[in-house]
Scaffold this motif. Structure first.
Motif, PDB file in Angstrom:
ATOM      1  N   LEU A  41       0.848  -1.183   0.000  1.00 34.60           N
ATOM      2  CA  LEU A  41       0.000   0.000   0.000  1.00 34.60           C
ATOM      3  C   LEU A  41       0.889   1.240   0.000  1.00 34.60           C
ATOM      4  CD1 LEU A  41      -2.664  -1.137   2.616  1.00 34.60           C
ATOM      5  CD2 LEU A  41      -2.899  -1.110   0.135  1.00 34.60           C
ATOM      6  N   PRO A  42       0.421   2.327  -0.603  1.00 31.73           N
ATOM      7  CA  PRO A  42       1.280   3.511  -0.757  1.00 31.73           C
ATOM      8  C   PRO A  42       1.603   4.225   0.541  1.00 31.73           C
ATOM      9  CG  PRO A  42      -0.940   3.979  -1.512  1.00 31.73           C
ATOM     10  CD  PRO A  42      -0.886   2.507  -1.255  1.00 31.73           C
ATOM     11  N   SER A  43       0.756   4.095   1.560  1.00 30.49           N
ATOM     12  CA  SER A  43       0.966   4.839   2.799  1.00 30.49           C
ATOM     13  C   SER A  43       0.328   4.088   3.953  1.00 30.49           C
ATOM     14  CB  SER A  43       0.375   6.247   2.683  1.00 30.49           C
ATOM     15  OG  SER A  43       0.385   6.917   3.924  1.00 30.49           O
ATOM     16  N   SER A  44       0.810   4.378   5.148  1.00 27.38           N
ATOM     17  CA  SER A  44       0.210   3.769   6.332  1.00 27.38           C
ATOM     18  C   SER A  44      -1.202   4.277   6.581  1.00 27.38           C
ATOM     19  CB  SER A  44       1.081   4.051   7.562  1.00 27.38           C
ATOM     20  OG  SER A  44       1.228   5.448   7.761  1.00 27.38           O
ATOM     21  N   GLY A  45      -1.593   5.368   5.916  1.00 29.29           N
ATOM     22  CA  GLY A  45      -2.945   5.884   6.052  1.00 29.29           C
ATOM     23  C   GLY A  45      -3.989   4.977   5.431  1.00 29.29           C
ATOM     24  N   PHE A  46      -3.566   4.085   4.517  1.00 33.96           N
ATOM     25  CA  PHE A  46      -4.475   3.105   3.923  1.00 33.96           C
ATOM     26  C   PHE A  46      -4.367   1.802   4.709  1.00 33.96           C
ATOM     27  CE2 PHE A  46      -3.354   5.937   0.386  1.00 33.96           C
ATOM     28  CZ  PHE A  46      -4.615   6.301  -0.058  1.00 33.96           C
ATOM     29  N   LYS A  47      -5.483   1.404   5.309  1.00 33.84           N
ATOM     30  CA  LYS A  47      -5.473   0.199   6.139  1.00 33.84           C
ATOM     31  C   LYS A  47      -5.645  -1.073   5.324  1.00 33.84           C
ATOM     32  CE  LYS A  47      -5.094   2.780   9.739  1.00 33.84           C
ATOM     33  NZ  LYS A  47      -3.762   2.892  10.405  1.00 33.84           N
ATOM     34  N   SER A  48      -6.198  -0.965   4.138  1.00 32.97           N
ATOM     35  CA  SER A  48      -6.454  -2.157   3.330  1.00 32.97           C
ATOM     36  C   SER A  48      -6.451  -1.776   1.855  1.00 32.97           C
ATOM     37  CB  SER A  48      -7.796  -2.800   3.700  1.00 32.97           C
ATOM     38  OG  SER A  48      -8.862  -1.906   3.424  1.00 32.97           O
ATOM     39  N   LEU A  49      -6.477  -2.794   1.006  1.00 32.74           N
ATOM     40  CA  LEU A  49      -6.521  -2.564  -0.430  1.00 32.74           C
ATOM     41  C   LEU A  49      -7.824  -1.892  -0.833  1.00 32.74           C
ATOM     42  CD1 LEU A  49      -5.395  -2.955  -3.291  1.00 32.74           C
ATOM     43  CD2 LEU A  49      -6.361  -5.269  -3.274  1.00 32.74           C
ATOM     44  N   GLU A  50      -8.913  -2.203  -0.130  1.00 32.63           N
ATOM     45  CA  GLU A  50     -10.203  -1.594  -0.454  1.00 32.63           C
ATOM     46  C   GLU A  50     -10.151  -0.076  -0.321  1.00 32.63           C
ATOM     47  OE1 GLU A  50      -9.820  -4.369   1.143  1.00 32.63           O
ATOM     48  OE2 GLU A  50     -10.827  -5.724  -0.262  1.00 32.63           O
ATOM     49  N   GLU A  51      -9.476   0.415   0.711  1.00 39.19           N
ATOM     50  CA  GLU A  51      -9.366   1.869   0.894  1.00 39.19           C
ATOM     51  C   GLU A  51      -8.552   2.503  -0.231  1.00 39.19           C
ATOM     52  OE1 GLU A  51      -7.976   2.989   4.704  1.00 39.19           O
ATOM     53  OE2 GLU A  51      -9.510   1.882   5.814  1.00 39.19           O
ATOM     54  N   TYR A  52      -7.496   1.824  -0.649  1.00 36.32           N
ATOM     55  CA  TYR A  52      -6.690   2.344  -1.759  1.00 36.32           C
ATOM     56  C   TYR A  52      -7.483   2.353  -3.056  1.00 36.32           C
ATOM     57  CZ  TYR A  52      -2.768   2.733  -5.034  1.00 36.32           C
ATOM     58  OH  TYR A  52      -1.920   3.135  -6.039  1.00 36.32           O
ATOM     59  N   LEU A  53      -8.254   1.299  -3.304  1.00 35.13           N
ATOM     60  CA  LEU A  53      -9.084   1.251  -4.504  1.00 35.13           C
ATOM     61  C   LEU A  53     -10.147   2.346  -4.478  1.00 35.13           C
ATOM     62  CD1 LEU A  53      -9.577  -2.617  -4.823  1.00 35.13           C
ATOM     63  CD2 LEU A  53      -8.199  -1.162  -6.313  1.00 35.13           C
ATOM     64  N   GLU A  54     -10.721   2.577  -3.308  1.00 31.10           N
ATOM     65  CA  GLU A  54     -11.735   3.627  -3.194  1.00 31.10           C
ATOM     66  C   GLU A  54     -11.118   4.997  -3.431  1.00 31.10           C
ATOM     67  OE1 GLU A  54     -15.369   5.217  -2.997  1.00 31.10           O
ATOM     68  OE2 GLU A  54     -14.881   3.069  -2.971  1.00 31.10           O
ATOM     69  N   TYR A  55      -9.879   5.185  -2.984  1.00 25.18           N
ATOM     70  CA  TYR A  55      -9.192   6.458  -3.236  1.00 25.18           C
ATOM     71  C   TYR A  55      -8.943   6.654  -4.729  1.00 25.18           C
ATOM     72  CZ  TYR A  55      -5.464   9.935  -3.374  1.00 25.18           C
ATOM     73  OH  TYR A  55      -4.707  11.029  -3.675  1.00 25.18           O
ATOM     74  N   LEU A  56      -8.493   5.604  -5.416  1.00 26.96           N
ATOM     75  CA  LEU A  56      -8.244   5.714  -6.852  1.00 26.96           C
ATOM     76  C   LEU A  56      -9.535   5.980  -7.618  1.00 26.96           C
ATOM     77  CD1 LEU A  56      -5.706   2.768  -7.368  1.00 26.96           C
ATOM     78  CD2 LEU A  56      -5.190   5.210  -7.372  1.00 26.96           C
ATOM     79  N   ARG A  57     -10.627   5.350  -7.184  1.00 23.83           N
ATOM     80  CA  ARG A  57     -11.897   5.511  -7.880  1.00 23.83           C
ATOM     81  C   ARG A  57     -12.526   6.876  -7.572  1.00 23.83           C
ATOM     82  NH1 ARG A  57     -14.294   1.552  -5.886  1.00 23.83           N
ATOM     83  NH2 ARG A  57     -14.221   0.012  -7.581  1.00 23.83           N
TER      84      ARG A  57
END
Length: 378
Positions: A38-54
């Protein structure tokens, strides 16, 4: 190459969410821990990263199933976002600043202190994210094998078949019919991807090492690019007069960057009584310098991927394919299969000789009977 240039009706197309989930599952199954998932410790899971990208980044092709060159372009956008989340590993503490300054026989300046802090605290986080970029690009190219094979096989009887070599369909049929050929081709291709990933990471690591050893040279201005709306006629090589006008501006720009950095350094107090203020200034300058380095690396990551990974692999892949050889076990297996076929051919030839002899005797008997006028009963 044709798939990278863009072809329609290709199989194995994926959305960005499917691509990232498959990538994570693949490396978690391997137990990979040499890069950040994950790009940063602020993202707890892949779902949060995907939601950020979307949601936040609003990538236009996020939910579009793509393959080939279009997918590669989307991948470059995603890894650039990933790299921009890189931060200094830990907050620069007062003790670190005092320890880095130390004492030497020469004149140890705040510039040297900042270089030490950057090399210690900023190099590793960016390097781990570069490892992610290398793994993403390698995984993308490895997934193109089946897509290319399906493209070659789909050309038969299609309207676009005349646009490509007629050998594509023949080779695709041969590859799909022979598992050994398919295995050797795919194995050689995967080895080429792995080799190019190592070279990509090595060259990128050399770039980062050089950058953090002397960030001031890296941050100096360079030749500015043309405007986005520049006409093709204006994009030609500059004239001699234009070059003479450009060089002083570039030198002035570089001097301006040097003056700005020098101004930041002179603001750091050297008095021991103002150590707290000096630490604060050093912390701010470390963050500023790292931010500039990170921005330039992210702006050029697509260029690095093209120059260090994609183009060298495309150029050397044909040579790698030409050097494919069977292993000793495979050679022994095929030799045994050949010997068995040869023995079967010999037995078939012997049987054929016996059959021909029988046919000749029957035909001779028939002629004798006809000559004597003896009728042959059916």
């Amino acid at each position: 190459t044709h798939v990278m240039e863009g072809v329609l009706n290709t199989s194995h197309a994926m959305t960005l969410e499917e691509e990232l989930r498959a990538f994570h599952e693949y490396h978690k199954a391997l137990g990979s821990e040499h890069f950040s998932y994950l790009p940063s410790s602020g993202f707890k899971s892949l779902e949060e990263y995907l939601e950020y990208l979307r949601g936040n980044m609003q990538l236009a092709t996020f939910d579009v199933e793509l393959n080939g060159g279009a997918q590669f372009r989307r991948l470059m956008a995603e890894v650039e976002v990933f790299l921009r989340f890189s931060e200094v590993s830990a907050e620069t503490k007062k003790r670190d600043v005092i320890q880095a300054r130390g004492v030497s026989m020469g004149n140890l300046t705040w510039r040297d202190v900042i270089v030490k802090l950057l090399s210690t605290e900023a190099h590793a986080p960016l390097q781990r994210r570069v490892q992610y970029v290398g793994e993403r690009i390698k995984w993308f190219f490895e997934r193109q094998k089946e897509a290319v094979l399906d493209f070659m096989d789909s050309l038969k009887g299609s309207p676009s078949a005349s646009m490509y070599s007629p050998l594509y369909t023949k080779h695709a049929k041969l590859i799909k019919q022979n598992d050994m050929i398919k295995h050797l081709l795919f194995q050689t291709y995967d080895k080429a991807c792995a080799r190019q990933q190592r070279q990509f990471l090595e060259l990128f690591d050399n770039l980062l090492t050089t950058t953090f050893s002397n960030p001031w040279v890296f941050l100096k201005g360079s030749t500015p690019g043309g405007a986005e709306g520049e006409e093709a006629s204006d994009a030609a090589l500059p004239s001699f007069e234009g070059t003479k006008e450009r060089i002083p501006k570039e030198i002035q720009g570089r001097s301006g960057a040097e003056a700005m950095l020098s101004g930041w350094l002179t603001e750091i107090p050297s008095d021991a009584a103002q150590l707290d203020a000096a630490v604060e200034k050093v912390q701010l300058l470390v963050l500023r310098t790292y931010s500039c380095i990170r921005s330039q690396v992210c702006d050029q990551v697509e260029l690095f991927a093209e120059s260090f990974f994609k183009l060298p692999m495309m150029r050397r892949l044909e040579e790698d394919m030409a050097q494919i050889e069977l292993t000793d076990d495979d050679s022994a297996t095929y030799q045994a299969h050949r010997d068995r076929l040869v023995s079967e051919i010999e037995r078939a030839q012997e049987s054929l000789v016996e059959i021909d002899s029988c046919i000749n005797r029957i035909q001779g008997f028939k002629l004798k009977c006809e000559a004597r006028g003896v009728p042959l009963s059916v």
